[in-house]
Design an enzyme around this catalytic site. Sequence first.
Site, PDB file in Angstrom:
ATOM      1  N   LYS A 281       0.840  -1.196   0.000  1.00  0.00           N
ATOM      2  CA  LYS A 281       0.000   0.000   0.000  1.00  0.00           C
ATOM      3  C   LYS A 281       0.878   1.250   0.000  1.00  0.00           C
ATOM      4  CE  LYS A 281      -3.666  -1.957   2.980  1.00  0.00           C
ATOM      5  NZ  LYS A 281      -4.840  -1.835   2.103  1.00  0.00           N
ATOM      6  N   ARG A 355      -9.850 -11.866   2.502  1.00  0.00           N
ATOM      7  CA  ARG A 355     -10.708 -12.948   2.021  1.00  0.00           C
ATOM      8  C   ARG A 355     -10.011 -14.305   2.097  1.00  0.00           C
ATOM      9  NH1 ARG A 355     -11.268  -9.873  -3.578  1.00  0.00           N
ATOM     10  NH2 ARG A 355     -11.124  -8.201  -2.017  1.00  0.00           N
TER      11      ARG A 355
END
Length: 509
Positions: A281, A355
């Site tokens: 990020k 996920r």
Amino acid sequence: MVKTNEPNLTVTSKDVQKVPAQALVVGIGQTPGGPVLIDSPLSSKAASALAASLPLLGVTGASDEIHRLPGLPELEAQTLVLAGVGKVSAGDPLSSEALRRAAGSAVRQLAGTESVALALPAATVADAAAVAEGALFGAYGYSEHRTDKAKIKEPVNNIIVVTPAAEDKALKPALERARILARAVNATRTLVNQPPSHLYPETFAAAAKDLAKPLSAKVKITVMDEKKLERDGFGGLIGVGKGSSRPPRMVKVEYAPLRAKAKLALVGKGITFDSGGLSLKPSAGMQTMKCDMGGAAVVLNALLAIAELGLPVKVTAWLCLAENMPSGTAQRPGDVMTTYGGRTVEVLNTDAEGRLVMADGLVAASEEAPDVLIDVATLTGAQMIALGNRVSAVMGEEGVRDAVKAAADRAGELFWPMPIPEELRASLDSQVADIANHGERFGGMMTAASFLREFVGEVDGVKIPWAHLDIAGPAFNEGSPYGYTPKEGTGVAVRTLVAYAEDVVARSV
């Protein structure tokens, strides 16, 4: 480790002139004709004089607005506080959520005051409970790592709810429920607010044990370390966590009362810090990533609240804990990993890691054949693009999705039902594995839900009823405080899950 302020809460039906508190809060409503005092507990002379001066004082009655005035001679309170409740209409009672927000906003903004009496319109048990809830949510502070305590305004320590329902026998359990909810919400906030230097998978597991200790007769906790996870094939957790020096954990929390009316499974995303892994990020995007374990904090504390309330529903929570870091041992874009249960996943983006750990949790939870499976996660930035920072999304099987929405409405939390379009599933197809962890960018919140749905199990050939709650934006308030909501961790979704469990019990009667 998890320390939260628990103020004293009392109720009284006394004349407000005799209520001993440093501050007395009364409600001001917003109308087209100007601000109005609502159900004023003051003497008629004082109320008339105050009502006439409201415009001169700049009072509007808007939500979150408070004005402090010197206490009146007839009051024991040193300060009279005018708290805005928002728009009101003649003859229409205030909603429970309006009362929660007004009480919470006043108590939050009165930090540094020792005792506050709330004389908001609370004629019924339900209204008095709503005022109590809001006040307890507002009496929150996080200063664990601040050393200059002189600069910190401590949360209100004594809350008095003024209500004619004070002697009603139904009020006592309603107030106890408010205390339990506040304890759960505020513990969730504190977990989210913990810095990643202090909260990582191992210490999160320890904190879960610590929080559950008062309920040890009702709640069982099992912690799976990295060796057991590796041995049992929890490839999602192992894959995400292998870039960090702090190995992953799976924490299973069980509440199994006798004669339970239903079996509920909760799965929570617990990424204690998310750097994005090798799909790194930007630095600004990491600054709030201590909050990426919010889902795990929610399901833990919702279960503990359900257990403390003694609801006759079996609940098992799965806390999927890992730290997502870049290193020479981190998983790479293009890797294929095997999740718990044997399905393979091509990792196209290591920043779509939540996920992966949730896949392990969903399969493990499905093996126990619950009646309903609900997962909670700060899963996608797409949630914020779709619904903003205050409205969470709920997706999944229509019956569960709608029931969660109804529970959220009753609890006073903002959730909105979203679809999982079938055409998005094709974007998750992989050439080298059973499924890819990243697909269509547009509608990314729903694409992520489509991925999770693949790991929800079946019972006798029928998919387990399931809902996915994406709380990415609402779980962490980067803006100014509002209502009973502080900066940073909000505790959103705890009340919804508790209300959902209560509704399950009510439907079973």
